[in-house]
Scaffold this active site. Structure first.
Site, PDB file in Angstrom:
ATOM      1  N   LYS A  73       3.830   2.270  -4.344  1.00 47.28           N
ATOM      2  CA  LYS A  73       2.809   1.975  -5.355  1.00 47.28           C
ATOM      3  C   LYS A  73       3.112   0.677  -6.105  1.00 47.28           C
ATOM      4  CE  LYS A  73       2.611   4.628  -9.018  1.00 47.28           C
ATOM      5  NZ  LYS A  73       3.721   5.317  -8.468  1.00 47.28           N
ATOM      6  N   THR A  75       5.080  -1.754  -5.131  1.00 48.50           N
ATOM      7  CA  THR A  75       4.987  -2.832  -4.147  1.00 48.50           C
ATOM      8  C   THR A  75       3.542  -3.272  -3.956  1.00 48.50           C
ATOM      9  OG1 THR A  75       6.857  -1.796  -3.023  1.00 48.50           O
ATOM     10  CG2 THR A  75       5.679  -3.485  -1.814  1.00 48.50           C
ATOM     11  N   ARG A  96       5.913  -1.004 -15.316  1.00 51.75           N
ATOM     12  CA  ARG A  96       6.883  -0.401 -16.222  1.00 51.75           C
ATOM     13  C   ARG A  96       8.290  -0.942 -15.963  1.00 51.75           C
ATOM     14  NH1 ARG A  96       6.243   5.621 -14.656  1.00 51.75           N
ATOM     15  NH2 ARG A  96       5.948   4.606 -12.651  1.00 51.75           N
ATOM     16  N   LYS A 107      15.573   8.032  -6.946  1.00 52.61           N
ATOM     17  CA  LYS A 107      14.288   7.343  -6.847  1.00 52.61           C
ATOM     18  C   LYS A 107      14.440   5.839  -6.606  1.00 52.61           C
ATOM     19  CE  LYS A 107       9.999   6.651  -9.471  1.00 52.61           C
ATOM     20  NZ  LYS A 107      10.121   5.234  -9.821  1.00 52.61           N
ATOM     21  N   ALA A 275       6.034   9.631 -15.472  1.00 48.67           N
ATOM     22  CA  ALA A 275       4.706  10.240 -15.377  1.00 48.67           C
ATOM     23  C   ALA A 275       4.776  11.742 -15.162  1.00 48.67           C
ATOM     24  CB  ALA A 275       3.916   9.607 -14.238  1.00 48.67           C
ATOM     25  N   PHE A 303       3.844   7.934 -10.260  1.00 46.46           N
ATOM     26  CA  PHE A 303       3.718   9.026  -9.289  1.00 46.46           C
ATOM     27  C   PHE A 303       2.283   9.127  -8.735  1.00 46.46           C
ATOM     28  CE2 PHE A 303       7.552  10.672 -11.670  1.00 46.46           C
ATOM     29  CZ  PHE A 303       8.449  10.350 -10.658  1.00 46.46           C
ATOM     30  N   PHE A 383       3.619   0.316   7.414  1.00 46.84           N
ATOM     31  CA  PHE A 383       4.987   0.383   7.909  1.00 46.84           C
ATOM     32  C   PHE A 383       4.988  -0.094   9.362  1.00 46.84           C
ATOM     33  CE2 PHE A 383       5.649   2.705   4.143  1.00 46.84           C
ATOM     34  CZ  PHE A 383       7.006   2.947   3.946  1.00 46.84           C
ATOM     35  N   TRP A 411       4.218  -5.872   2.066  1.00 44.57           N
ATOM     36  CA  TRP A 411       5.678  -5.657   2.106  1.00 44.57           C
ATOM     37  C   TRP A 411       6.325  -6.678   3.039  1.00 44.57           C
ATOM     38  CZ3 TRP A 411       9.631  -4.684   5.486  1.00 44.57           C
ATOM     39  CH2 TRP A 411      10.822  -4.200   4.932  1.00 44.57           C
TER      40      TRP A 411
END
Length: 558
Positions: A73, A75, A96, A107, A275, A303, A383, A411
């Site tokens: 998210k 990224t 954040r 995480k 979150a 999240f 991916f 990415w």
């Protein structure tokens, strides 16, 4: 083919002096308070000076429920910001700050990944500009002053059994969840039960992220309820006379941090409530400042959309008068397969049936976000192992839900892999399709607000709220807190409170175990299921792999 790690990519970044980044948003150098060469705080005087400027378009990035397969998210947020700038738009991102707890736990960090990152990555994921330390210090100053007040005669007649203000630490440490303080004799005070939450769950964090300026910050801090007397009347932070000193500690932390992406685009990184146990958004002051300076502002909510987006829309937007023009829901083929029952070890093999079986999780998030009246587009975070057939399966499913999905390769390729998504998001934002409205009215009862989220967002049959908790909610309503929104503390891994229930489960209830009044932040917290406000470390914490290499560079952060 060997991929570079996020930290290796970040270390190779060609960063520009932070004054150049500020200039892209017309922030003069004298209004930047530098922390080294590559990060700075934006002065309150400058923020005050731009309040008459028109707002840009707000774009929210959210996601499906997280899985071990990864969603990306942050990224995507960074990639979309870079993509908008690459197609000639004036855009900024707002994300954040990272908590040390998950950085050293499971995480990882909060700076994005691959070629869609915010830098300096190491600083952002560690001490950064000291904001979290300031919040920890301010919170624990209040804790010390409460115990000190009781020790020196307890003029406020605080019932020591009803001190509700816990201490905080920016670390995952399960041993501190429940503790006994003041052991060791008369000189150390009166023994009582207490405990620690992680700093990102602190009401001080929530207040810093919702306050509009320092005066509003101090008022909200003063409004915090820290304890109750024997007659159950509340004792406020201002009764302890801590609000002034806490504001002093938070004076610099209140100012937004400006950094840059790998492509030297401006990024505000400020605040960081979780979150799952808090409201999960960066600060109002950073978001609103960015909207005055850029034509498009891309921000994220923590999240999955059932937690982060719901709270962004029902709490942050309600409180700050914000309205998103477009919402991007991030999904991955790998996560769809995992939701469809494939084990993590088997995600590499093509499995279109599993993708289709897992898509209902995405579908529910799309439907939920649409229910707020906001247009939705799905970003498929690519991916390398994704096949064309799997990607097409996601696109076809999303089309069947009345939305569109766009493949995003940020990415690997940075903004070049995000051109299509950036173009479409800008079109949607410029078309003013959004008819945003919150899920429930202010005047709905607190219990009904909890139940509404449980039914309409999680799709539970109901929220289980026992008589004792209903009485507590009613008491808060009688005290004038009934118009507050609710902040649900729930596992991020499922729509239900059972983290193993992937997909789009039905036929369950949401058990509410505890309710807490955050009177300063301006919401009521409902703690559901087995959620912890102080996480623990996993069996093999990330900290085991974080070290300095022979060149003195940090290794192991991700």
């Amino acid at each position: 083919m060997a991929f570079k790690t996020d930290i290796e990519i970040a270390r190779e970044a060609k960063k520009r002096p932070i004054q150049e980044i500020g200039a892209k948003l017309d922030i003069a150098p004298e209004h930047l308070l530098p922390y080294g060469h590559d990060k700075a705080k934006v002065s309150q005087d400058f923020i005050n000076s731009v309040q008459d400027q028109a707002d840009g378009k707000l774009i929210l990035v959210t996601a499906i429920n997280p899985t071990p397969a990864g969603e990306g998210k942050t990224t995507t947020t960074v990639g979309l910001g870079d993509g908008l700038n690459a197609i000639g738009k004036k855009a900024a991102i707002c994300i954040r700050e990272a908590s040390l707890g998950p950085n050293f736990g499971m995480k990882g960090g909060a700076a994005g990944g691959g070629y869609a990152q915010v830098v300096p990555m190491e600083d952002m994921n560690l001490h950064f500009t000291g904001d979290f330390h300031a919040i920890t210090s301010a919170h624990n100053l209040l804790s010390a002053m409460i115990d000190n007040h009781i020790y020196w005669g307890n003029e406020l007649e605080i019932d020591q059994r009803r001190v509700v203000w816990r201490r905080v630490l920016d670390m995952n440490d399960r041993a501190l969840r429940q503790i006994t303080t003041s052991l060791g004799g008369v000189a150390n005070g009166f023994p009582r039960e207490a405990g620690f939450d992680i700093t990102v769950a602190s009401e001080v964090m929530a207040i810093l992220c919702l306050a509009s300026d320092l005066d509003d910050l101090q008022r909200r801090l003063g409004d915090m309820i820290v304890a109750y007397r024997r007659d159950k009347s509340p004792v406020y932070c201002r009764d302890i006379k801590a609000d002034g000193a806490m504001t002093v500690l938070l004076k610099d932390a209140m100012q937004p941090n400006l950094v840059q992406t790998l492509e030297n685009n401006p990024a505000f990184v400020h605040g960081g409530p979780f979150a799952n146990i808090a409201h999960g958004c960066n600060s109002v002051i950073a978001t609103k400042t960015a909207l005055k300076l850029a034509d498009y502002v891309v921000t994220e909510a923590g999240f999955g959309a059932d937690l982060g987006a719901e709270k962004f829309l029902n709490i942050k937007c309600r409180k700050a008068g914000l309205a998103p023009s477009c919402v991007v829901v991030v999904a991955t083929v790998r996560a769809m397969k995992m939701n469809g029952g494939v084990a993590k070890a088997d995600l590499g093999a093509e499995n279109v049936d599993a993708v289709n079986a897992g898509c209902p999780n995405l579908g529910r998030h799309i439907e939920n976000v649409k229910s707020f009246g906001v247009p939705v587009v799905v970003g498929i975070n690519h991916f390398a192992g994704d096949t064309d057939a799997e990607v097409q399966a996601v696109k076809d499913y999303v089309a069947s839900q009345g939305a569109e999905a766009i493949l995003c390769k940020h990415w690997a390729d940075g903004s070049a892999g995000m051109t299509e998504m950036a173009t479409r998001v800008a079109e949607i934002a410029d078309s003013d399709q959004s008819k945003f409205e919150v899920l429930y009215p202010d005047d709905m009862s607190l219990a009904d607000k909890i139940d509404t989220i449980a039914r309409k967002i999680y799709r539970a049959d109901r929220a289980e709220i026992d008589g004792k908790l209903r009485a507590q909610l009613k008491e808060w309503e009688d005290q004038g807190y009934g118009n507050l929104p609710v902040c649900m503390a729930k596992t991020q891994y499922s729509f239900s409170t059972d983290p193993s229930q992937r997909g789009a489960p039905t036929g369950f209830t949401i058990p509410v175990n505890e309710v807490r009044l955050s009177a300063g932040a301006g919401f009521v917290v409902a703690i559901c299921g087995g959620i912890m406000t102080m996480p623990g470390l996993p069996r093999v914490p990330s900290a085991e792999n974080i070290r300095l290499n022979d060149e003195g560079n940090i290794e192991g952060l991700f």
